[in-house]
Structures are given as C-alpha cells and as structure tokens.
Write a protein that holds these residues in place. Structure first.
Motif, mmCIF file in Angstrom:
data_model
loop_
_atom_site.group_PDB
_atom_site.id
_atom_site.type_symbol
_atom_site.label_atom_id
_atom_site.label_comp_id
_atom_site.label_asym_id
_atom_site.label_seq_id
_atom_site.Cartn_x
_atom_site.Cartn_y
_atom_site.Cartn_z
ATOM 1 N N ASP B 282 0.774 -1.164 -0.050
ATOM 2 C CA ASP B 282 -0.093 0.112 0.121
ATOM 3 C C ASP B 282 0.898 1.162 0.170
ATOM 4 O OD1 ASP B 282 -2.450 -1.387 -0.142
ATOM 5 O OD2 ASP B 282 -2.310 -1.615 2.120
ATOM 6 N N CYS B 283 0.605 2.172 -0.906
ATOM 7 C CA CYS B 283 1.226 3.365 -0.728
ATOM 8 C C CYS B 283 0.657 4.371 0.281
ATOM 9 C CB CYS B 283 0.860 4.223 -2.298
ATOM 10 S SG CYS B 283 2.101 3.262 -3.352
ATOM 11 N N VAL B 284 1.355 4.973 1.268
ATOM 12 C CA VAL B 284 0.749 5.831 2.028
ATOM 13 C C VAL B 284 1.601 7.096 2.317
ATOM 14 C CG1 VAL B 284 -0.232 3.821 3.530
ATOM 15 C CG2 VAL B 284 2.170 4.655 3.908
ATOM 16 N N PRO B 285 1.237 8.124 3.038
ATOM 17 C CA PRO B 285 2.147 9.337 3.032
ATOM 18 C C PRO B 285 3.576 8.834 3.665
ATOM 19 C CG PRO B 285 0.020 9.947 3.994
ATOM 20 C CD PRO B 285 -0.137 8.621 3.617
ATOM 21 N N GLU B 286 4.499 9.358 3.488
ATOM 22 C CA GLU B 286 5.956 8.972 3.857
ATOM 23 C C GLU B 286 6.145 8.894 5.375
ATOM 24 O OE1 GLU B 286 9.116 11.275 2.477
ATOM 25 O OE2 GLU B 286 10.813 9.930 3.076
ATOM 26 N N SER B 287 5.440 9.751 6.300
ATOM 27 C CA SER B 287 5.204 9.664 7.719
ATOM 28 C C SER B 287 4.974 8.329 8.129
ATOM 29 C CB SER B 287 4.778 10.832 8.253
ATOM 30 O OG SER B 287 3.817 10.886 7.666
ATOM 31 N N GLU B 288 3.894 7.955 7.306
ATOM 32 C CA GLU B 288 3.051 6.436 7.995
ATOM 33 C C GLU B 288 3.620 5.225 7.423
ATOM 34 O OE1 GLU B 288 -1.129 7.156 6.949
ATOM 35 O OE2 GLU B 288 -0.954 9.182 7.580
ATOM 36 N N GLY B 289 4.583 5.431 6.411
ATOM 37 C CA GLY B 289 4.952 4.304 5.995
ATOM 38 C C GLY B 289 6.120 3.351 6.636
ATOM 39 N N LYS B 301 -2.433 1.084 -16.510
ATOM 40 C CA LYS B 301 -2.685 -0.546 -16.978
ATOM 41 C C LYS B 301 -4.134 -0.690 -17.181
ATOM 42 C CE LYS B 301 1.375 -2.264 -17.170
ATOM 43 N NZ LYS B 301 1.876 -2.915 -18.480
ATOM 44 N N GLY B 302 -4.967 0.202 -16.787
ATOM 45 C CA GLY B 302 -6.424 -0.286 -17.089
ATOM 46 C C GLY B 302 -7.043 -0.318 -15.740
ATOM 47 N N VAL B 303 -6.758 -1.614 -15.086
ATOM 48 C CA VAL B 303 -7.690 -1.566 -13.826
ATOM 49 C C VAL B 303 -6.989 -0.892 -12.802
ATOM 50 C CG1 VAL B 303 -8.315 -3.337 -12.188
ATOM 51 C CG2 VAL B 303 -8.331 -4.057 -14.432
ATOM 52 N N HIS B 304 -5.529 -0.768 -12.928
ATOM 53 C CA HIS B 304 -4.620 -0.359 -11.994
ATOM 54 C C HIS B 304 -3.498 0.460 -12.545
ATOM 55 C CE1 HIS B 304 -3.018 -4.411 -12.744
ATOM 56 N NE2 HIS B 304 -1.832 -3.283 -12.767
ATOM 57 N N TYR B 305 -2.733 1.126 -11.594
ATOM 58 C CA TYR B 305 -1.646 2.069 -12.183
ATOM 59 C C TYR B 305 -0.622 0.957 -11.449
ATOM 60 C CZ TYR B 305 -4.276 6.203 -12.667
ATOM 61 O OH TYR B 305 -5.313 6.996 -12.988
ATOM 62 N N GLU B 306 0.681 1.056 -12.208
ATOM 63 C CA GLU B 306 1.758 0.367 -12.222
ATOM 64 C C GLU B 306 2.892 1.337 -11.828
ATOM 65 O OE1 GLU B 306 3.259 -3.283 -14.465
ATOM 66 O OE2 GLU B 306 4.829 -1.961 -14.748
ATOM 67 N N ILE B 307 3.126 1.364 -10.384
ATOM 68 C CA ILE B 307 4.000 2.365 -9.881
ATOM 69 C C ILE B 307 5.403 1.764 -9.579
ATOM 70 C CG2 ILE B 307 4.318 4.333 -8.163
ATOM 71 C CD1 ILE B 307 1.206 3.779 -7.836
ATOM 72 N N LEU B 308 6.358 2.313 -9.764
ATOM 73 C CA LEU B 308 7.824 1.813 -9.743
ATOM 74 C C LEU B 308 8.375 2.754 -8.488
ATOM 75 C CD1 LEU B 308 9.888 0.762 -12.518
ATOM 76 C CD2 LEU B 308 9.437 -0.698 -10.761
ATOM 77 N N TRP B 316 10.762 -1.230 -5.942
ATOM 78 C CA TRP B 316 9.586 -1.767 -5.689
ATOM 79 C C TRP B 316 8.490 -1.515 -6.918
ATOM 80 C CZ3 TRP B 316 10.040 -5.127 -1.670
ATOM 81 C CH2 TRP B 316 11.121 -4.792 -0.839
ATOM 82 N N MET B 317 7.925 -2.724 -7.307
ATOM 83 C CA MET B 317 6.738 -2.542 -8.303
ATOM 84 C C MET B 317 5.433 -2.683 -7.447
ATOM 85 S SD MET B 317 5.416 -4.768 -11.353
ATOM 86 C CE MET B 317 6.607 -4.347 -12.374
ATOM 87 N N ILE B 318 4.614 -1.490 -7.538
ATOM 88 C CA ILE B 318 3.202 -1.626 -6.768
ATOM 89 C C ILE B 318 2.251 -1.378 -7.608
ATOM 90 C CG2 ILE B 318 1.934 -0.379 -5.012
ATOM 91 C CD1 ILE B 318 4.721 0.800 -4.326
ATOM 92 N N HIS B 319 1.251 -2.231 -7.549
ATOM 93 C CA HIS B 319 -0.027 -2.287 -8.269
ATOM 94 C C HIS B 319 -1.306 -1.487 -7.381
ATOM 95 C CE1 HIS B 319 0.775 -5.757 -11.041
ATOM 96 N NE2 HIS B 319 1.615 -4.640 -11.407
ATOM 97 N N SER B 320 -1.471 -0.211 -7.715
ATOM 98 C CA SER B 320 -2.564 0.597 -7.054
ATOM 99 C C SER B 320 -3.645 1.188 -8.065
ATOM 100 C CB SER B 320 -1.761 1.466 -6.286
ATOM 101 O OG SER B 320 -2.591 2.581 -5.624
ATOM 102 N N THR B 321 -4.679 1.368 -7.285
ATOM 103 C CA THR B 321 -5.872 2.127 -8.035
ATOM 104 C C THR B 321 -5.586 3.681 -7.739
ATOM 105 O OG1 THR B 321 -7.388 1.703 -6.003
ATOM 106 C CG2 THR B 321 -7.406 0.262 -8.074
ATOM 107 N N ASP B 322 -4.758 4.109 -6.842
ATOM 108 C CA ASP B 322 -4.485 5.378 -6.786
ATOM 109 C C ASP B 322 -3.168 5.969 -7.696
ATOM 110 O OD1 ASP B 322 -6.788 5.691 -4.936
ATOM 111 O OD2 ASP B 322 -5.577 4.874 -3.288
#
Lengths: 263, 354
Positions: B282-289, B301-308, B316-322
């Motif tokens: 999960d991607c969160v604000p830096e302080s909460e990570g 990517k359609g359903v999700h974003y692919e974030i590096l 890290w590869m992350i799949h997230s809808t945000d």
C-alpha cells in the motif's frame, strides 16, 4: 519512344523464340511434305506418317519406349516417394547430405551416367537389353521424383503423421491414410516428369541398351546415320508434341499447387 | 481420494547430449485438469510427448494405470493429443477428420455417425460436418482437433499449447470452453502452456517447470500465494524479490527495516529471498510508511496503475488504483501475511552465475 522500346522488347523475344523453335518448326513442316526432297515443298501429305506406322522396326521401338517409360516411371515413383518420406524424417545435417547426394545425378552429364551404367552392367553381368535399359531409366528418374515430392512433404504439418499414429494408425497405415493423400500432387507430377524424361532420353539409352532392343530415340539415331528419311521427321514431330503436352501438364499442375499453397 | 492414473518415475530425456528433462517424478490423477507450466525450453512439451508415446525417455519409467508403458507405441495408448498447430488432415472434411480414429478402429458406421455428431455438438460445431477444414477459423480448427481426439474415447487428453495461435479474446473464451469440455467428457486433461494466466484459470493442479526440473506442484491458489522459490514467484504473476535475513521465526529484516511475518522454521540469521506481490504493497504518506522511497515512474494499466518506487537499496513495483506523482516521496506499508519468505534457491543462484 515508349512504343519503340516496347516494340524492341517484342522483337527481341520474337527473335529468341524464332532462334529456339525454327529448327523444330522446319522439321514439323517437312514431315508433311509430299516431296521426298529436303529442300523443296511438294505439297501437303500425311504419307510419311502412314509409312512410319507401317514400319515394323519403328513400331517395335515405340513399344519398347512406352514399356520402359511406363515401368521405369512407376517403379521410380514408388522408390523415389518412399525415399523422400525417409529423407524428410531425417535430422537436419544427414538430411542435407542425402539430398545433395541424390541431386548430383541430375547435374551429372548424361554421357557420364550412360558410360558408368554400361560399365556397371557389364561388370556385374547384367545382360544389355530391356532389363538394363529399365534399370538405367529408373536410376536417372528417381532423383526427379524425390525433388518433386520433397516440397510437398515440407509443406505438410509436421505433426500430421503423429496425429494419425495418435488416432490409432500403425506407422504404415499413417503413411497411406495421411501422408500419401497430402503429397499426392507431388507424386503425380514426379511420375509424369519421370515418364517424360524416359521418352526424351537418348544418350543413356544408347549406352545401356543391347542389340535388337531399340527405343524411339536410338532407332531414329541408327536410321539417320544411313541418311535422313522423311518419316524420321514425322516421328520426331510426334515425340516433340508428346513431350510438349506432358510439360504443359506438369507446369499447369505445379502452378496450381503454388496457388493453393499461397492461399 | 483421487485415483492415480499416470506416474512418471525419475524420467530423464536428452537430445544430442543436451539434457532436457532431469529425473522428473510426477503423478497425475484420474479426471484431473493438470497443467505443465514453464518458459520455453523447460521440458514441458517433452514431458507431454513422453506421455503421448512420441518420445521414449532416456531413463526412468512411465506408468499408466499401474502398467509400465515406456515402449508402448502411440497407437496403442489410451491417450490422445491435440497438437500445437492442430495437425488436422486437410484432405478430409470436418466430419471425416473427427471420424478418422473411429474408422481406423473399424467401428460400425452407425456408431461412427452418432459419435461424430455427439463430438461436434460437444465442441459447438454442429452443422459444420461437410466444411473443408481449411475454410475454418483458427478457433474452429482448434475445436475440430479437440473433437477428433475425444472421439476415440481416450482416458487422457494431452493438449500442447492449443490456444497459442488464437487472439486474446478467443483465447479467453476457449479457456472457459476447455474447462467445460473437460468436465463434460469426464476425463483427465494434461495441458501444456507458458501462459501463467491460462494455467491458473483452468487447472486443478499446476506443475511449474524450469530447465528440465519440476519447481512446484500445487493448486493454482497454492502456487500463486505460496510459491516455493523465487523462480515460481517470479514466473507466476509479478513479484518483488529482495534479499533479506531471517533472524528468528516470524522476524525478518529487509529494505533497511525489521518486519513481522508469518513464516518460521528457518535457521537463525539465514539469508533468504523475500517475495512481495505488487498488489500487496500500500502507498501511504511518507510519515506513515514502514519504509519509503521516491516514485520513479507510473503507468496506467487499465484496472490499476503500475508504480515503480526506488527505496535506495531496491526498486518496488506496486499495483494501486490511486495514482502517485513521479519524483514525490511515498511511504510503503504491508501486512505480515503478505510477506513470503523463501530459502535462497539453487536455481536462482545458478541463473545469476550465468
């Protein structure tokens, strides 16, 4: 200017064809010549053809030629097709070697093939006559059959034979039921080609036949030595037309195949 | 319990001195949909051809219903194959293709006709009996190939990448279709593919292969959620694989932090591979990570974003809808059961040495 170039192109092709076919055209024309003279036209006549068919030696030679051509083509087709199927199943490197070895006789000079077959027959004691002639014709026909069957085998789905085994065929029945129907066009073309080459051949026949067994081509040769009879024009004309027809058939077949393959 | 139908015992195979199968042991149960999955050259097609009888193993044994069948030719095996390029017989029409095996077996004409209609109905090609096979589309040819193989009533159907030549949409339809046909026919399917999605969608059991060895055997869910080594984790779905150290049971450190996990039974301070699926971060604000990094790139990517995300020691590869803004700092969070710990696998070490 454009028309001039086009005209030149046409004239050039016409010249080439004239050069190639003039002798044959002259020969065919004179086979209908009523006069016995080779230089003057004495009116249209079919008498040389009638004389030809009345000549017992010629008729016997025709019989020999057809017998040899049909038998040799048939046997060469069976052996050549089986060989092609076997070669196709080989691994790459030996396959390339065997293909080149089979192709060599095609390029070999007829006279070399003829003389070497003669020496072979004499040394192993095969009497010169129909049998030696038949063996010689099969020998030079087989590579042509292999070469016309091979492309069909390469076009086949390589798993078709395995699919037949998978569905219960023994190896032999898989070849009969699946492989043969697929390569049949190539097999038939190979057979016609072999037949044509057999009829056409002079040099190899000349060396491998024995006394009293002549083919049409060797018969023409022996008669021409004693002076060209006009009936020889008629015989040559007939042979030319037969071979021409067979070649046209082969070409139509192979262009049909190519169209099917490109579909 | 499921009944054993086919067993491979220490089966090895080599072509021209090159080993393609290295002592494989595999048991296939009756009425199972089993998939051999792996990259090209992993030995999956060879395994299938050994079961089909088209190859004889160099060593080892193949048993069918308890009987050794190493030397039984294909035409005597109760196994049929759907070949990669269908291998239909072009000189026969659809019905004649399907009837081929029955005619070879010299079944009565009436029975053949009934069986052919039944098979064409099963694959949804009723009314195509007299079509030329060359007039059919790829998907239809595929169905004819399946009908032809099933017509002779095999106990096992072998399928060699049967959907490879079809377009994506058709492939998806055929996946569902194949599963239905398998259940309706009530027989064992052994399926070869390099497509992990196909394997996960259809199979009861997935066998992951690489370099002539079996990496893992399990249900699709097991294989996806509990990959046994880094190769499987990497091949099935996408994974982040990083180096870590297992301090105690349930206690691992990686990416500069210490994490609670659910794995145990490792040696004290053993170096391990840590595998985390991109959708589990999960991607969160830096302080909460739990740890953090800089967003390097983002792809829709359609359903999700692919974030590096670059965390300094790893990417890290992350799949997230945000979505995230490239260049910004981001914190990453994970739950203990999303951390998969694996022994350092020989396969991976070997691959790195190459």
């Amino acid at each position: 200017m454009k028309r001039f170039v086009k005209g030149m192109k046409g004239a050039y092709s016409a010249l080439i064809f004239l050069f190639l076919y003039a002798p044959i055209a002259v020969m065919i024309t004179f086979s209908f010549n009523a006069s016995k003279s080779r230089g003057t036209w004495g009116g249209f006549s079919l008498k040389w053809y009638i004389e030809l068919f009345g000549d017992a030696r010629i008729m016997q030679a025709l019989g020999n030629t057809l017998f040899i051509a049909i038998t040799a083509a048939l046997l060469a087709t069976i052996i050549g097709t089986a060989a092609a199927i076997g070669i196709n199943a080989m691994r790459r490197v030996p396959q390339g070697i065997v293909m080149n070895v089979s192709y060599l006789p095609v390029l070999n000079a007829d006279i070399v093939t003829g003389v070497s077959l003669l020496i072979l027959f004499v040394s192993v004691g095969i009497p010169l006559g129909r049998i030696s002639l038949l063996l010689a014709h099969m020998t030079f026909n087989i590579p042509y059959v292999i070469l016309s069957v091979m492309p069909k085998l390469k076009q086949m789905n390589k798993h078709a034979y395995e699919a037949a085994l998978d569905l219960g065929c023994t190896p032999l029945s898989a070849i009969v039921k699946v492989v043969l129907p697929e390569i049949m066009p190539g097999v038939v073309t190979g057979a016609i080609l072999a037949f044509t080459l057999s009829i056409d051949d002079f040099v190899i026949s000349f060396f491998t036949t024995g006394a009293g067994v002549g083919t049409l081509s060797t018969e023409i040769y022996s008669q021409v030595r004693r002076g060209v009879k006009p009936s020889m024009n008629a015989l040559s004309a007939i042979m030319f037309v037969v071979v021409l027809i067979l070649l046209i058939v082969i070409n139509i077949r192979s262009s049909k195949d190519n169209r099917q393959a490109s579909k | 319990m499921a009944k054993e139908l086919i067993r491979l015992e220490k089966v090895s195979m080599a072509y021209d001195g090159e080993e393609v199968l290295k002592s494989i042991d595999l048991t296939i149960n009756d009425k199972e949909f089993l998939t051999l999955l792996g990259p090209s050259g992993c030995g999956k097609t060879t395994t299938l051809r050994i079961i089909g009888g088209f190859e004889t193993p160099k060593s080892g044994n193949v048993y069918f219903d308890g009987v050794r069948i190493n030397d039984v030719p294909p035409y005597k095996r109760r196994v049929n194959t759907v070949f990669q390029r269908y291998a239909l017989f072009p000189h026969l029409n659809v019905a004649e293709n399907v009837a081929f095996g029955l005619r070879v077996a010299k079944r009565p004409k009436k029975e053949i006709n009934e069986r052919v209609s039944e098979m064409l109905a099963l694959v949804g090609l009723r009314g195509y009996e007299h079509r030329d096979v060359s007039q059919l589309s790829g998907g239809q040819q595929q169905r004819v190939a399946i009908a032809r193989a099933l017509a002779v009533g095999p106990e096992v159907l072998l399928l060699d990448e049967p959907l490879g030549a079809l377009d994506l949409k058709l492939r998806k339809d055929m996946q569902t279709e194949l599963k239905r046909i398998q259940q309706q026919a009530g027989i064992t399917f052994i399926y070869v593919t390099h497509d992990q999605e196909e394997a996960l969608t259809m199979s009861d059991t997935v066998v992951v292969m690489n370099e002539g060895t079996i990496q893992q055997i399990g249900t699709p869910i097991d294989i996806y959620n509990e990959p046994q080594n880094a190769f499987v984790a990497d091949f099935i779905g996408e994974s982040n694989i990083v180096d870590g150290v297992m301090h105690h049971d349930f206690d691992v450190s990686f990416a500069g932090g210490r994490f609670v996990c659910v794995d145990k039974g490792f040696a004290k301070d053993e170096p391990v591979d840590v595998v985390i699926r991109p959708e589990d971060i999960d991607c969160v604000p830096e302080s909460e990570g739990m740890w953090s990094g800089t967003v390097e790139s983002i792809v829709f990517k359609g359903v999700h974003y692919e974030i590096l995300v670059d965390s300094g020691d790893a990417r890290w590869m992350i799949h997230s809808t945000d979505p995230q803004t490239p260049g910004s700092r981001v914190g990453m969070k994970i739950t203990p059961d999303d951390i998969h710990i694996m022994h350092k696998s020989d396969a991976k070490v070997w691959e790195e040495e190459k």
